[in-house]
Design an enzyme around this catalytic site. Structure first.
Site, mmCIF file in Angstrom:
data_model
loop_
_atom_site.group_PDB
_atom_site.id
_atom_site.type_symbol
_atom_site.label_atom_id
_atom_site.label_comp_id
_atom_site.label_asym_id
_atom_site.label_seq_id
_atom_site.Cartn_x
_atom_site.Cartn_y
_atom_site.Cartn_z
ATOM 1 N N HIS A 205 47.482 31.309 40.592
ATOM 2 C CA HIS A 205 48.168 32.127 41.403
ATOM 3 C C HIS A 205 49.627 31.115 41.589
ATOM 4 C CE1 HIS A 205 44.824 34.521 42.423
ATOM 5 N NE2 HIS A 205 45.665 35.236 43.229
ATOM 6 N N LYS B 295 35.660 35.078 49.202
ATOM 7 C CA LYS B 295 34.707 34.871 50.574
ATOM 8 C C LYS B 295 35.644 34.369 51.645
ATOM 9 C CE LYS B 295 33.147 30.299 49.182
ATOM 10 N NZ LYS B 295 33.482 29.430 50.687
#
Lengths: 285, 184
Positions: B38, B103
């Site tokens: 990212h 998550k």
């Protein structure tokens, strides 16, 4: 005349044992954790929560059958040594042997390498070394090695606070519950909550980590501490966080507390959270 | 609760019909990415350069798999904590990313971006990594091989199990689920 019997353990045996424990800890979830999943499945009210617990039981079965890691985060290799004072280590340096075992276990066992060499520059060491090693010298002629791979997600939600003694038991309970509430879904609930109370700053953190090694759900041998464990487990499960934090009554599988004497001015409390992959395997040489 | 089968890429219409708590089985291509990938993608955007993948309509899975054993397609591959990608995610959502799998909770900024640009966040079961990897049928590295497990992989999945955790209306299953089951 006193006869000295010295037991020799070779670094070769240590390397092989550590390598085997790295793999076993990551492939085979303990029966105590599996039993705790099964018990929670009966109690859980949330249908999503039940589904998740079923997936975790299935996951443990697949990991064991296929001999693959139950979680891709195969952890920092945390090693607890109980070194009998009558043991002689032959063939090299004990800690080098532990690290060689970790290297061999994580490479040969297809486990993920998750360690960076420098906390700021962050280059992966490529073999999951070094291990974090805690050694206790004990009477006897045995070397006990416990390997407890620790994942990053749950470790990141752990915390330590130096309370004032006046805050007492209520302060301790509040800190534990606040830490679990703040952790929420991140440490992969249902979690195991290891608590250290007392000692110094660093001793307290170590107590919390050692608490995670206890067989799941086995109460403290101290009746007053066992009662606190039970109360905290109920209060944590009443938070509603549930499996994976998506709502439910199974937030923690167990709360384990270890204590140690402390300074008249201090009341340290440490909370070390473990995900449901509560992994540890041991061997005695 | 019935399971909804979806195929990637996802359209606005499909995404807008999803609601928190729904169980979804994803099929088709997913792209993996975690912190390091990212960071590199956002650096490219800052320099005005194209991304190694076109994120329009796509789903990114936050995962760093364990190494594949001989004969395996991929190693164990469960979700990582999504919060670490929160500072990067809104930029990708604005470019048309339709789904993220991970998550843990998302930040208010990510939730706002999902609402504004029509995207959803799916929760996969953290720690169910051996089970999840069985739904991954193909895997290849398509960018940043030097990042090892953090490289961007293209995954072809069949019936990959997830739960809608944030929808396009701003719903948050982490908040709502906890409210339902908390003992008052």
């Amino acid at each position: 005349m006193e006869v000295w019997v010295i037991k020799t353990v070779t670094t070769g045996e240590i390397v092989e044992t550590v390598a085997r424990l790295c793999m076993e800890a990551n492939y085979y979830l303990g029966d105590d954790v599996i039993r705790a999943f099964e018990n929670s499945l009966k109690e859980e009210l949330s249908l999503t929560g039940k589904d998740i617990l079923k997936q975790l039981l299935m996951n443990a079965k697949i990991a064991a059958e296929d001999q693959v890691p139950m979680c891709q985060d195969t952890g920092f290799a945390v090693v607890f040594l109980e070194l009998g004072q009558e043991v002689r280590i032959a063939g090299g340096n004990l800690y080098d042997a532990i690290n060689e075992g970790v290297r061999k276990g994580y490479t040969g066992g297809f486990l993920r390498k998750s360690i960076v060499d420098h906390p700021l520059n962050r280059v992966n060491t490529g073999d999951n070394t070094p291990a974090v090693i805690h050694t206790r010298v004990v009477p006897g002629d045995k070397l006990k090695i416990t390997l407890a791979p620790k994942g990053g997600g749950s470790e990141n939600m752990s915390a330590l606070r130096m309370l004032k003694p006046a805050e007492g038991l209520e302060g301790v309970k509040k800190f534990v519950i606040d830490t679990v509430r703040a952790a929420g879904p991140n440490p992969c609930p249902p979690m195991v909550v290891g608590v250290g109370i007392g000692g110094t700053f660093e001793k307290c953190a170590l107590l919390a980590k050692e608490a995670l090694l206890r067989e799941l759900g086995k109460p403290s041998p101290l009746p007053d501490i066992a009662a606190i464990e039970k109360e905290l487990l109920e209060k944590i499960n009443a938070l509603g966080i549930g499996p994976q934090g998506l709502g439910g009554r199974t937030t923690a599988l167990a709360v384990h507390i270890e204590i140690y004497p402390c300074h008249i001015a201090s009341l340290p409390v440490a909370v070390n959270i473990n995900c449901h992959a509560a992994r540890h395997k041991e061997a005695v040489l | 609760m019935p399971q909804i089968k979806l195929s990637t890429p996802l359209s606005d219409e499909v995404v807008e019909n999803l609601r928190i708590g729904q169980k979804v089985l994803l099929n088709g291509l997913l792209y993996t990415g975690r912190d390091a990938a990212h960071k590199k993608m956002i650096e490219l955007l800052d320099q005005g350069k194209p991304l190694p993948i076109d994120v329009k309509g796509q789903v990114i899975y936050y995962v760093g798999p364990s190494p594949a054993k001989p004969g395996q397609i991929i190693g164990s591959a469960g979700p990582t904590t999504s919060g670490r990608m929160d500072s990067y995610a809104p930029r990708l959502i604005a470019l048309g990313l339709k789904g993220m799998i991970g998550k843990g909770k998302r930040s208010p900024e990510v939730i706002k971006a999902m609402k504004q640009h029509k995207a959803v966040y799916f929760a996969a079961v953290g720690g169910a990594a051996a089970l999840i990897s069985r739904s991954i049928k193909k895997c290849r590295v398509i960018a940043y091989p030097e990042l090892g497990p953090e490289a961007i992989h293209e995954l072809y999945v069949e019936n990959f199990p997830v739960i809608v955790a944030n929808d396009t209306l701003g719903g948050d299953l982490y908040e709502e689920g906890m409210k339902i089951y908390a003992v008052k």
